[in-house]
Design an enzyme around this catalytic site. Structure first.
Site, short mmCIF file in Angstrom:
data_model
loop_
_atom_site.label_atom_id
_atom_site.label_comp_id
_atom_site.label_asym_id
_atom_site.label_seq_id
_atom_site.Cartn_x
_atom_site.Cartn_y
_atom_site.Cartn_z
N CYS A 264 0.80 -1.23 0.00
CA CYS A 264 0.00 0.00 0.00
C CYS A 264 0.83 1.29 0.00
O CYS A 264 0.46 2.24 -0.71
CB CYS A 264 -1.01 -0.01 1.15
SG CYS A 264 -0.37 -0.56 2.73
N ARG B 211 7.29 -11.41 4.99
CA ARG B 211 6.99 -11.25 6.42
C ARG B 211 7.89 -12.17 7.24
O ARG B 211 8.09 -13.34 6.88
CB ARG B 211 5.52 -11.61 6.70
CG ARG B 211 4.51 -10.83 5.87
CD ARG B 211 4.29 -9.43 6.36
NE ARG B 211 3.43 -8.65 5.46
CZ ARG B 211 2.10 -8.66 5.51
NH1 ARG B 211 1.48 -9.44 6.38
NH2 ARG B 211 1.41 -7.91 4.68
N GLN C 244 0.72 -11.13 -2.91
CA GLN C 244 -0.63 -10.67 -2.59
C GLN C 244 -1.32 -10.16 -3.85
O GLN C 244 -0.71 -9.47 -4.67
CB GLN C 244 -0.57 -9.55 -1.56
CG GLN C 244 -0.16 -9.99 -0.18
CD GLN C 244 -0.26 -8.86 0.83
OE1 GLN C 244 0.01 -7.72 0.51
NE2 GLN C 244 -0.68 -9.18 2.05
N ASP D 42 -3.19 -7.60 -4.47
CA ASP D 42 -3.43 -6.41 -3.68
C ASP D 42 -4.07 -5.32 -4.52
O ASP D 42 -3.59 -5.02 -5.62
CB ASP D 42 -2.10 -5.91 -3.11
CG ASP D 42 -2.21 -5.50 -1.67
OD1 ASP D 42 -3.33 -5.51 -1.14
OD2 ASP D 42 -1.16 -5.20 -1.07
N HIS E 29 -5.77 -1.27 -4.21
CA HIS E 29 -6.05 -0.08 -3.42
C HIS E 29 -6.90 0.86 -4.27
O HIS E 29 -6.53 1.20 -5.40
CB HIS E 29 -4.76 0.59 -2.95
CG HIS E 29 -4.00 -0.28 -2.00
ND1 HIS E 29 -3.00 -1.14 -2.42
CD2 HIS E 29 -4.14 -0.49 -0.67
CE1 HIS E 29 -2.55 -1.82 -1.38
NE2 HIS E 29 -3.22 -1.45 -0.31
N LYS F 199 -12.13 -3.04 9.18
CA LYS F 199 -12.12 -3.92 8.00
C LYS F 199 -13.25 -4.93 8.08
O LYS F 199 -13.73 -5.28 9.16
CB LYS F 199 -10.78 -4.65 7.87
CG LYS F 199 -10.50 -5.66 8.97
CD LYS F 199 -9.17 -6.36 8.76
CE LYS F 199 -8.87 -7.35 9.90
NZ LYS F 199 -7.57 -8.01 9.74
N HIS G 286 -8.32 -0.54 1.12
CA HIS G 286 -7.40 -1.65 0.89
C HIS G 286 -8.22 -2.90 0.62
O HIS G 286 -9.20 -3.17 1.32
CB HIS G 286 -6.53 -1.93 2.12
CG HIS G 286 -5.77 -0.74 2.63
ND1 HIS G 286 -4.39 -0.69 2.64
CD2 HIS G 286 -6.18 0.43 3.18
CE1 HIS G 286 -4.00 0.44 3.17
NE2 HIS G 286 -5.06 1.15 3.51
#
Length: 658
Positions: A352, A381, A399, A401, A403, A485, A531
């Site tokens: 992000c 991670r 991911q 991902d 946004h 979330k 997100h």
């Protein structure tokens, strides 16, 4: 009129007067086997608890969630007693109930062996049969220290009483109020057999534990910290009946068969080479095919949904995550910094902040919003070695991902559309049963931003969740540090729940990065940032699907969709012709030309869980046909080649499971 000597209590919504000294069990007329505890004024209590004037008393049955937890906690005490009787030097850690079972941690010189577990379980059965009584008694801190002087971990818990740091099961041992010790008393003589620091409640006697089994052992750091000693943990399961336990054990057997790590090796999909490191997967050619198909279909759906594709690097200067606010909260979950030209760099733990920089790279107009950025972004991670687990908990992941940057006026519609998009795409992959979890902030200091922003973001998510028609479960305190979330929880083929997609509303990162757009009236406004990770990660979703389908992926996701199996060498050329027809229509097909006999080739194809086996002998060659053999063992003979191709292609395009 009732007096203190004759308490008036409420049972099943009706008031009644009971004699002084009446226990909850007596008031409920509990048999101690079906009803095993009481809820008094909302608090769980032993059946031996004496009721007071004004109490509202409700039964707790052994088959309820609370009843099972109490039974499992009692089973943990029985196990600890058995361990200390067999291993007197063992020092006690904690022993809470957990989902489907219980555990207890012990400080012992040597790890427990399988034979040790057999001995402990045998001794537990003897204790259960004796019907020892669980008896609660309050103690002062000094009394508890004196009685448990030989138990260093219990002494530490006494010091933590009421402290915020009393975590990881410590609340089972101590509460914010008085300390209590539970004695296990001989059923006949009342003599003390064992005792433990515990808040309770417990079953009336050990005999009320109907079914239990010790499962396995493992190491566990005291209170979950690697800085503390490593203890030995014994896990067990306990149920309200033998039938329920047998049902659970059958479920475990099925789950073991579906273990994606086992299937990944058997189907030659992926591996975790020790030379690369823990939690870092490599995908083999067949696994690479599945992964590519998953990604390609997702890309196609995102293109149709108005997303724009971006790409960002794997490393970045550390300061980027200080700007975003991640570093103080995720420092322990990221790999350590490394120096490049005098600056600290980090492996990217999330995408992000980089997407924020893409938004900020030039001026933006309200006409561009909502701006939907999408990336298959690799992130890293630093998961602890004890939690790394196949593809579902890795250190390196990709991911999917996204946004979305929008105006406040667009936020509600965008969240609703996002949730529909997410659920529809998950259904396309074969998952159909969902519920939602709404994670909000609590009083923790980790949460940043204005209360009004949080309320607005939470309301938008809550409204979208309600309109979805799915069940919504509250998760207070589970929000990200920057915003609330929604998590999509999906059930697989055997009823397990997996957290997959998340949708988070963020008012804070746009502020921290100074993101702006020019509104219709010419003013500069702050966008809302949403997100969204749909799979969560490709690796984890791959593992979930593999277990959901038990390795038998639907034809559109199967690495090999059809295999030609000749009855004899003379039939190979015919099947190569069939394979050419299928390849021209986009089917992933092989022809088994090995020296194995036909039956062995069929078994090999079944083990590889290939959807379609196309057999050919003299009759098939003569009729320009094949014989279908399906994954479930059914067979259809003499199918013309074009008809066979049509059937396979139709199933692939429809994304059906056979």
């Amino acid at each position: 009129m009732s007096t203190v000597s004759e308490p008036r209590i409420t049972l099943d919504g009706n008031e009644r007067v009971v004699p002084a000294g009446t226990t909850a069990g007596e008031a409920l007329q509990a048999d101690g086997r079906t009803v095993v505890a009481a809820r008094v004024n909302g608090e769980l209590r032993d059946l031996a608890h004496r009721v007071a004037d004004g109490d509202a008393v409700e039964p707790v049955e052994i088959g309820s969630d609370d009843g099972r937890a109490i039974m499992r906690h009692s089973a943990a005490h029985v196990m600890a007693q058995a361990v200390q009787e067999l291993f007197p030097e063992a020092r006690l850690g904690i022993g809470p109930p957990v989902e489907n079972g219980f555990y207890y941690d012990f400080d012992v010189a040597e790890p427990f062996t399988p034979d040790d577990l057999k001995r402990v379980e045998k001794r537990m059965r003897e204790i259960v049969k004796q019907g020892q009584r669980f008896a609660r008694r309050p103690v002062s801190d000094d009394e508890a220290r004196a009685e448990l002087a030989d138990e260093p971990y219990k002494l530490e818990l006494i010091g933590l009483k009421g402290a915020a740091g009393a975590d990881d099961g410590a609340d089972v041992e101590v509460g914010a109020g008085e300390l209590t010790i539970y004695d296990n008393l001989d059923a006949k003589t009342g003599d003390l057999r064992w005792k433990d620091l515990c808040r309770g409640p417990h079953l009336p006697t050990t005999r009320v534990i109907p079914a239990f089994k010790l499962m396995r052992t493992g190491g566990a750091y005291w209170r979950g910290s690697e800085k503390n000693p490593q203890l030995q943990r014994i896990y067990g399961t306990a149920w309200e009946s033998r039938d329920k336990q047998d049902e659970y054990l059958r479920f475990l057997e099925e789950a073991e068969k579906r273990d994606h790590r086992k299937l990944g090796a058997e189907l030659d999909l992926f591996s975790f080479p020790t030379e690369i490191g823990s939690g870092l997967a490599v995908f083999h050619p067949k696994g690479g095919v599945v992964r590519r198909v998953m990604e390609d279909y997702s890309r196609k759906r995102h293109e149709e949904g108005g997303y724009e594709f971006v790409n960002t690097p794997h490393i970045t200067k550390e300061g980027l995550f200080e700007t975003s606010g991640h570093l103080p909260y995720y420092d322990e979950d990221t790999f350590p910094p490394f120096d490049v030209d005098g600056s600290n760099y980090r492996l990217k733990p999330m995408n992000c902040p980089m997407h924020n920089l893409i938004f900020k790279a030039r001026g933006r107009s309200y006409r561009e919003l909502p701006l939907r950025l999408f990336e298959f972004g690799s992130v890293y991670r630093f998961e602890k070695s004890g939690v790394v687990h196949g593809l579902t908990r890795v250190r390196g992941m990709t991911q999917d991902d996204s946004h979305i940057y929008c105006t406040k006026e667009q936020m509600g519609d965008e969240i609703r559309n996002l949730l529909t998009f997410v659920l529809d795409l998950l259904r396309d992959y074969g998952l159909n049963e969902f519920y939602l979890e709404l994670s909000t902030r609590d009083d923790s200091p980790k949460f940043i931003g204005d209360d009004a922003d949080w309320e607005e973001a939470t309301e938008a998510l809550s409204t979208a969740a309600a309109e979805s028609g799915l069940d919504l479960v509250a998760d207070p305190g589970g929000a990200a540090f920057y915003g609330p979330k929604i998590s999509v929880q999906a059930k697989d083929a055997i009823g397990r729940t997996w957290q997959l997609s998340t949708i988070q509303v963020d008012f804070n990162q746009p502020k921290r990065f100074g993101l702006e757009y020019q509104a219709a009236d010419g003013t500069r406004q702050r966008p809302v940032m949403i997100h969204r990770a749909l799979f969560g990660s490709i690796e984890r979703f791959f593992g979930v699907l593999l277990e959901h389908y038990a390795g038998a992926m639907p034809p559109w996701l199967s690495p090999v969709q059809a295999v030609g199996i000749p009855i004899g060498d003379a039939h190979v050329a015919h099947l190569e012709k069939v394979a050419a027809v299928l390849r021209d229509r986009g089917v992933r097909v092989e022809v088994d030309t090995s020296s194995d006999r036909m039956q062995k080739k069929i078994r090999n194809a079944q083990k590889q869980k290939i959807p379609y086996m196309l057999l050919a002998g003299d009759d098939d060659v003569a009729r320009d046909a094949v014989s279908f053999r399906y994954r479930n063992g059914e067979q259809k003979n003499g199918v013309p080649i074009e008809e066979a191709a049509d059937e396979i292609v139709k199933a692939i395009e429809a994304r059906v499971q056979i």
